[in-house]
Design a protein around this motif. Structure first.
Motif, PDB file in Angstrom:
ATOM      1  N   LEU A  47       8.502   6.310   8.657  1.00  0.00           N
ATOM      2  CA  LEU A  47       7.442   5.306   8.791  1.00  0.00           C
ATOM      3  C   LEU A  47       6.819   5.333  10.188  1.00  0.00           C
ATOM      4  O   LEU A  47       5.602   5.190  10.331  1.00  0.00           O
ATOM      5  N   GLN A  48       7.660   5.514  11.204  1.00  0.00           N
ATOM      6  CA  GLN A  48       7.134   5.526  12.570  1.00  0.00           C
ATOM      7  C   GLN A  48       6.200   6.704  12.798  1.00  0.00           C
ATOM      8  O   GLN A  48       5.225   6.595  13.549  1.00  0.00           O
ATOM      9  N   ARG A  49       6.467   7.814  12.162  1.00  0.00           N
ATOM     10  CA  ARG A  49       5.559   8.970  12.271  1.00  0.00           C
ATOM     11  C   ARG A  49       4.167   8.596  11.760  1.00  0.00           C
ATOM     12  O   ARG A  49       3.150   8.989  12.346  1.00  0.00           O
ATOM     13  N   PHE A  50       4.119   7.823  10.667  1.00  0.00           N
ATOM     14  CA  PHE A  50       2.837   7.384  10.129  1.00  0.00           C
ATOM     15  C   PHE A  50       2.142   6.428  11.099  1.00  0.00           C
ATOM     16  O   PHE A  50       0.924   6.495  11.276  1.00  0.00           O
TER      17      PHE A  50
ATOM     18  N   TRP B 283       5.811   4.739  -1.505  1.00  0.00           N
ATOM     19  CA  TRP B 283       5.692   3.383  -0.979  1.00  0.00           C
ATOM     20  C   TRP B 283       6.494   3.297   0.332  1.00  0.00           C
ATOM     21  O   TRP B 283       7.427   4.074   0.537  1.00  0.00           O
ATOM     22  N   PRO B 284       6.142   2.365   1.216  1.00  0.00           N
ATOM     23  CA  PRO B 284       6.872   2.253   2.490  1.00  0.00           C
ATOM     24  C   PRO B 284       8.382   2.119   2.334  1.00  0.00           C
ATOM     25  O   PRO B 284       9.136   2.714   3.118  1.00  0.00           O
ATOM     26  N   HIS B 285       8.846   1.377   1.337  1.00  0.00           N
ATOM     27  CA  HIS B 285      10.291   1.167   1.192  1.00  0.00           C
ATOM     28  C   HIS B 285      11.028   2.437   0.771  1.00  0.00           C
ATOM     29  O   HIS B 285      12.253   2.482   0.815  1.00  0.00           O
ATOM     30  N   GLU B 286      10.267   3.461   0.384  1.00  0.00           N
ATOM     31  CA  GLU B 286      10.887   4.722  -0.036  1.00  0.00           C
ATOM     32  C   GLU B 286      11.086   5.688   1.138  1.00  0.00           C
ATOM     33  O   GLU B 286      11.616   6.785   0.949  1.00  0.00           O
TER      34      GLU B 286
ATOM     35  N   TRP C  83       0.837  -1.198   0.000  1.00  0.00           N
ATOM     36  CA  TRP C  83       0.000   0.000   0.000  1.00  0.00           C
ATOM     37  C   TRP C  83       0.870   1.246   0.000  1.00  0.00           C
ATOM     38  O   TRP C  83       1.923   1.280   0.655  1.00  0.00           O
ATOM     39  N   LYS C  84       0.416   2.269  -0.691  1.00  0.00           N
ATOM     40  CA  LYS C  84       1.076   3.566  -0.586  1.00  0.00           C
ATOM     41  C   LYS C  84       0.689   4.206   0.748  1.00  0.00           C
ATOM     42  O   LYS C  84      -0.298   3.833   1.384  1.00  0.00           O
TER      43      LYS C  84
ATOM     44  N   LYS D 290      -2.901   5.409   1.727  1.00  0.00           N
ATOM     45  CA  LYS D 290      -3.860   4.345   2.035  1.00  0.00           C
ATOM     46  C   LYS D 290      -3.601   3.773   3.425  1.00  0.00           C
ATOM     47  O   LYS D 290      -4.540   3.492   4.182  1.00  0.00           O
ATOM     48  N   ILE D 291      -2.333   3.614   3.766  1.00  0.00           N
ATOM     49  CA  ILE D 291      -1.966   3.137   5.100  1.00  0.00           C
ATOM     50  C   ILE D 291      -2.465   4.096   6.171  1.00  0.00           C
ATOM     51  O   ILE D 291      -3.039   3.691   7.185  1.00  0.00           O
ATOM     52  N   LEU D 292      -2.267   5.370   5.918  1.00  0.00           N
ATOM     53  CA  LEU D 292      -2.637   6.391   6.895  1.00  0.00           C
ATOM     54  C   LEU D 292      -4.149   6.450   7.105  1.00  0.00           C
ATOM     55  O   LEU D 292      -4.625   6.655   8.222  1.00  0.00           O
ATOM     56  N   ASN D 293      -4.910   6.246   6.039  1.00  0.00           N
ATOM     57  CA  ASN D 293      -6.367   6.382   6.118  1.00  0.00           C
ATOM     58  C   ASN D 293      -7.075   5.059   6.422  1.00  0.00           C
ATOM     59  O   ASN D 293      -8.293   4.982   6.332  1.00  0.00           O
TER      60      ASN D 293
END
Length: 200
Positions: free
Chosen positions: A129-132, A120-123, A90-91, A94-97
């Protein structure tokens, strides 16, 4: 609106008890630290508190009612490794929402840049990522946040920004927090009291 763990006991199969008879009450607005050596069951206990795991003995209550398991509810947990909590397919928007749609004020407070939402997460780095993960956990219905070694792997500046944001939000919402960490200075700075799992 307190969170209560009553007579919690857990073990794997027929193995020895990881812990037994653990009682903990967390009031709204209170910050409680949990410390102890590895293998004492701190993470397992936190998973029980958040409803991710069922205890063998005892139960967890929110406002007097048993906490539901595996549902998006008032207790949210942020893990040490954000990549394990995020769907790599998921981008970030989408993860955030996934649970709710955070407002721009929260994203700004956590230092989440708008351009990250289309990545994307790997970017993204571990700190980004932890902030998200933190933003996703701080939904409007969250009354208690469990931070399990949440900022251990992050640099000092990122740690400070994330904790500043969480404490500011906690004060506004009268939100309770459980902090699992080996960092004594962090507990001294944040926590009203500390539970030592070495004594359980």
């Amino acid at each position: 609106m307190r969170l209560e763990a009553k007579d919690i006991g857990f073990r794997y199969g027929d193995g020895p008890w990881l812990f037994q008879g653990v009682n903990l009450t967390i009031e709204p607005g209170e910050i409680v630290g949990i410390t102890g050596t590895s293998g004492r069951g701190k993470t397992t206990f936190c998973r029980i508190l958040a409803g991710y795991e069922s205890p063998i003995e005892g139960a967890v209550y929110f406002n007097g009612a048993k906490l539901p398991k595996n549902e998006y509810h008032c207790v949210q947990m942020v893990l040490q490794h954000p990549e394990k909590a995020i769907n790599p397919r998921w981008k970030m928007h989408k993860i955030l929402n996934e649970g709710y749609q955070p407002d721009k004020e929260l994203l700004d407070l956590l230092g989440i840049e708008q351009e990250w939402l289309t990545r994307w997460p790997h970017e993204l780095s571990g700190g980004e990522l932890q902030r998200f993960c933190v933003a996703r956990a701080l939904g409007p219905n969250t009354r208690f946040l469990i931070a399990d070694e949440m900022t251990t792997m992050l640099d000092a500046n990122t740690q400070a920004q994330i904790w500043h944001a969480i404490i500011e939000i906690a004060k506004k919402r009268d939100m309770g927090i459980v902090v699992v960490t080996h960092e004594f200075k962090l507990m001294q700075r944040l926590c009203h009291r500390v539970i030592d799992f070495n004594r359980k």
